[in-house]
Design a protein around this motif. Sequence first.
Motif, PDB file in Angstrom:
ATOM      1  N   GLU A  71      -3.632  -2.745  -4.058  1.00 38.52           N
ATOM      2  CA  GLU A  71      -2.517  -3.264  -3.392  1.00 38.52           C
ATOM      3  C   GLU A  71      -2.628  -2.298  -1.613  1.00 38.52           C
ATOM      4  OE1 GLU A  71       0.358  -6.104  -2.714  1.00 38.52           O
ATOM      5  OE2 GLU A  71      -1.773  -6.437  -4.009  1.00 38.52           O
ATOM      6  N   LYS A  72      -1.884  -1.925  -1.418  1.00 40.23           N
ATOM      7  CA  LYS A  72      -1.431  -1.007  -0.238  1.00 40.23           C
ATOM      8  C   LYS A  72      -2.755  -0.196   0.270  1.00 40.23           C
ATOM      9  CE  LYS A  72       2.338  -3.726   2.170  1.00 40.23           C
ATOM     10  NZ  LYS A  72       3.482  -3.569   2.404  1.00 40.23           N
ATOM     11  N   MET A  73      -2.679   0.135   1.170  1.00 40.93           N
ATOM     12  CA  MET A  73      -3.968   1.870   1.170  1.00 40.93           C
ATOM     13  C   MET A  73      -3.400   2.358   2.071  1.00 40.93           C
ATOM     14  SD  MET A  73      -7.500   0.115   1.261  1.00 40.93           S
ATOM     15  CE  MET A  73      -6.540  -1.747   1.964  1.00 40.93           C
ATOM     16  N   LEU A  74      -3.602   3.561   2.107  1.00 48.15           N
ATOM     17  CA  LEU A  74      -3.557   4.603   3.623  1.00 48.15           C
ATOM     18  C   LEU A  74      -4.804   5.690   3.249  1.00 48.15           C
ATOM     19  CD1 LEU A  74      -0.046   6.155   4.178  1.00 48.15           C
ATOM     20  CD2 LEU A  74      -1.795   7.714   3.793  1.00 48.15           C
ATOM     21  N   ILE A  75      -5.192   5.678   4.774  1.00 43.86           N
ATOM     22  CA  ILE A  75      -6.419   6.650   5.143  1.00 43.86           C
ATOM     23  C   ILE A  75      -5.506   8.473   5.741  1.00 43.86           C
ATOM     24  CG2 ILE A  75      -8.736   7.417   6.663  1.00 43.86           C
ATOM     25  CD1 ILE A  75      -8.640   4.273   6.746  1.00 43.86           C
ATOM     26  N   TYR A  76      -5.929   9.471   5.081  1.00 44.09           N
ATOM     27  CA  TYR A  76      -5.016  10.310   5.378  1.00 44.09           C
ATOM     28  C   TYR A  76      -6.681  10.949   5.134  1.00 44.09           C
ATOM     29  CZ  TYR A  76      -3.180  15.645   5.214  1.00 44.09           C
ATOM     30  OH  TYR A  76      -2.895  16.200   5.586  1.00 44.09           O
ATOM     31  N   ASN A  77      -6.939  11.940   6.221  1.00 45.31           N
ATOM     32  CA  ASN A  77      -8.298  13.152   6.335  1.00 45.31           C
ATOM     33  C   ASN A  77      -9.148  12.052   5.940  1.00 45.31           C
ATOM     34  OD1 ASN A  77      -6.593  14.800   7.834  1.00 45.31           O
ATOM     35  ND2 ASN A  77      -6.635  16.117   6.067  1.00 45.31           N
ATOM     36  N   ASP A  78     -10.228  12.456   5.586  1.00 42.90           N
ATOM     37  CA  ASP A  78     -11.325  11.826   4.620  1.00 42.90           C
ATOM     38  C   ASP A  78     -10.951  11.078   3.756  1.00 42.90           C
ATOM     39  OD1 ASP A  78     -13.202  12.156   7.009  1.00 42.90           O
ATOM     40  OD2 ASP A  78     -13.719  14.291   6.194  1.00 42.90           O
ATOM     41  N   GLN A  79     -10.111  10.941   2.989  1.00 44.03           N
ATOM     42  CA  GLN A  79      -9.830  10.631   2.169  1.00 44.03           C
ATOM     43  C   GLN A  79      -8.733   9.117   2.013  1.00 44.03           C
ATOM     44  OE1 GLN A  79      -7.175  13.843   0.053  1.00 44.03           O
ATOM     45  NE2 GLN A  79      -9.515  13.740  -1.299  1.00 44.03           N
ATOM     46  N   LEU A  80      -9.261   7.399   0.818  1.00 45.75           N
ATOM     47  CA  LEU A  80      -8.612   7.004   1.326  1.00 45.75           C
ATOM     48  C   LEU A  80      -7.640   6.567  -0.506  1.00 45.75           C
ATOM     49  CD1 LEU A  80      -7.596   3.596   1.749  1.00 45.75           C
ATOM     50  CD2 LEU A  80      -9.734   2.501   0.910  1.00 45.75           C
ATOM     51  N   PHE A  81      -5.644   6.445   0.095  1.00 40.28           N
ATOM     52  CA  PHE A  81      -5.255   5.749  -1.269  1.00 40.28           C
ATOM     53  C   PHE A  81      -5.315   4.784  -1.472  1.00 40.28           C
ATOM     54  CE2 PHE A  81      -5.307  10.443   0.258  1.00 40.28           C
ATOM     55  CZ  PHE A  81      -4.904  11.924  -0.364  1.00 40.28           C
ATOM     56  N   VAL A  82      -4.933   4.049  -2.735  1.00 40.79           N
ATOM     57  CA  VAL A  82      -5.405   3.051  -3.013  1.00 40.79           C
ATOM     58  C   VAL A  82      -4.075   3.076  -4.487  1.00 40.79           C
ATOM     59  CG1 VAL A  82      -5.897   1.100  -3.947  1.00 40.79           C
ATOM     60  CG2 VAL A  82      -7.534   2.506  -2.613  1.00 40.79           C
ATOM     61  N   VAL A  83      -2.698   2.126  -3.935  1.00 34.44           N
ATOM     62  CA  VAL A  83      -1.913   1.996  -4.928  1.00 34.44           C
ATOM     63  C   VAL A  83      -2.591   0.800  -5.344  1.00 34.44           C
ATOM     64  CG1 VAL A  83       0.365   2.876  -4.200  1.00 34.44           C
ATOM     65  CG2 VAL A  83      -0.581   0.932  -3.302  1.00 34.44           C
ATOM     66  N   ASN A  84      -2.431   0.490  -7.225  1.00 32.88           N
ATOM     67  CA  ASN A  84      -2.410   0.134  -7.566  1.00 32.88           C
ATOM     68  C   ASN A  84      -1.164  -1.004  -8.990  1.00 32.88           C
ATOM     69  OD1 ASN A  84      -5.878   0.245  -7.959  1.00 32.88           O
ATOM     70  ND2 ASN A  84      -5.456   1.870  -9.032  1.00 32.88           N
ATOM     71  N   SER A  85      -1.085  -1.644  -8.473  1.00 34.24           N
ATOM     72  CA  SER A  85       0.369  -2.209  -8.754  1.00 34.24           C
ATOM     73  C   SER A  85      -0.019  -2.596  -9.766  1.00 34.24           C
ATOM     74  CB  SER A  85       0.105  -3.595  -7.224  1.00 34.24           C
ATOM     75  OG  SER A  85       0.015  -5.002  -7.797  1.00 34.24           O
ATOM     76  N   ASN A  86      -0.466  -3.061 -10.581  1.00 42.96           N
ATOM     77  CA  ASN A  86      -0.456  -3.316 -12.307  1.00 42.96           C
ATOM     78  C   ASN A  86      -0.560  -2.608 -13.906  1.00 42.96           C
ATOM     79  OD1 ASN A  86      -1.557  -5.603 -14.566  1.00 42.96           O
ATOM     80  ND2 ASN A  86       0.448  -6.533 -13.600  1.00 42.96           N
ATOM     81  N   ASP A  87      -0.639  -1.349 -13.050  1.00 48.71           N
ATOM     82  CA  ASP A  87      -0.717   0.572 -13.957  1.00 48.71           C
ATOM     83  C   ASP A  87      -0.006   1.159 -13.290  1.00 48.71           C
ATOM     84  OD1 ASP A  87      -2.465   0.874 -11.981  1.00 48.71           O
ATOM     85  OD2 ASP A  87      -4.510   0.743 -13.148  1.00 48.71           O
ATOM     86  N   SER A  88       0.413   1.772 -13.453  1.00 49.15           N
ATOM     87  CA  SER A  88       0.296   3.493 -13.139  1.00 49.15           C
ATOM     88  C   SER A  88      -0.564   4.594 -12.518  1.00 49.15           C
ATOM     89  CB  SER A  88       1.542   4.295 -13.920  1.00 49.15           C
ATOM     90  OG  SER A  88      -0.049   4.633 -14.899  1.00 49.15           O
ATOM     91  N   THR A  89      -1.221   3.901 -11.400  1.00 47.67           N
ATOM     92  CA  THR A  89      -2.219   4.898 -10.562  1.00 47.67           C
ATOM     93  C   THR A  89      -2.605   4.514  -9.702  1.00 47.67           C
ATOM     94  OG1 THR A  89      -4.359   3.168 -11.473  1.00 47.67           O
ATOM     95  CG2 THR A  89      -3.471   5.468 -12.966  1.00 47.67           C
TER      96      THR A  89
END
Length: 349
Positions: free
Chosen positions: A164-182
């Motif tokens: 689903e939604k993402m967030l960029i912090y420094n040189d990393q992209l954080f991706v939430v996976n809305s149908n599991d727990s990761t």
Amino acid sequence: MKKSRYLLGLLFTSTLFFNACTKDVNPDEGIYGPGIYVSNEGAFGASNGSISYIPRNTYTPYNDIYALANDNAVLGDVVQSINFHNNKFYIVVNNSGYVKVVDAVNFKIAGTISDRNLPRYMVFRGDRGYLTEWQSFITNGKVSVINPNNNSVVKQINVGKFPEKMLIYNDQLFVVNSNDSTVHVIDLVYDVLDYSFTVGDWPNSIVKDSNNKLWILCGGVPSWAGTATPGKLIRYNPSTQTIELELEFPNTSANPNNLCINSAGNELYYHFNGGVYKMNTNSVTLPTTPLISKNAYGLGVDPTSGYIFVADAGNFTSNGVVYWYNTSGSRIDTAVVGVAPNGFYFWEP
């Protein structure tokens, strides 16, 4: 001589865009600029998704501005989200499987990122765009790396289920996976998967606070999907790669969603159980009383005014309503927008 003409032309074009974004903005004549952009997903299968524009000087809504700018062209089926990059808007159309690219000033079509598989959200960093795609309802999803110069897909990175939604912090992209727990973390230097970590069930949104901590809202498994689990709000430290705080919601009958944060980075807002809640980032307990007693199919905080915008999708077949409130929870005004409003993009002056 040619170089001088080129520089003069470049200056003239830049001046036109600057003026269009400031004193010459005139939505009555199809010239847009800073303000609130509402993504209206439309009724599923009806291809009546749209974009509404609400200027901050009048707060009068202008609806279906894509159709107005493009000879009544259909935007598509299920408009999921809208984002801005390099003087263009990128409109992600989920069920139609593409991203429409439009000029930010006149909203005329400027290109299409086509053949996408259930696309959801898009973010940008430098000369790259990143698009979450569910791919299907049974497999894990992907993040597509986009070249916005030609709207091509450079590569795809495997992530979890229903990213689903993402967030960029420094040189990393954080991706939430809305149908599991990761949450999957992508290295943006090389555009490769770096690592993943486990949070609560069904994470759906993520923000960064003023202390560079990440907050991840997990909806929990709803009862219709199996054994219900409670939602969780998690504070994650990306520097140490550790979960510092984990707050569990009081019941499994409702699923928290739509986490967002104010421009100062110290107040969280989210929707839960028919209300909008406000929480200071220094708090270690969940608030028990809603700030706003209103269902929020979409939620956002305008960084310019500080107003809290709530999207009410109504019956998902007729036009929805956007409400906005001050930080004390008092309603300021409302606007009728398109069918099933689900989110916002706030273009600052």
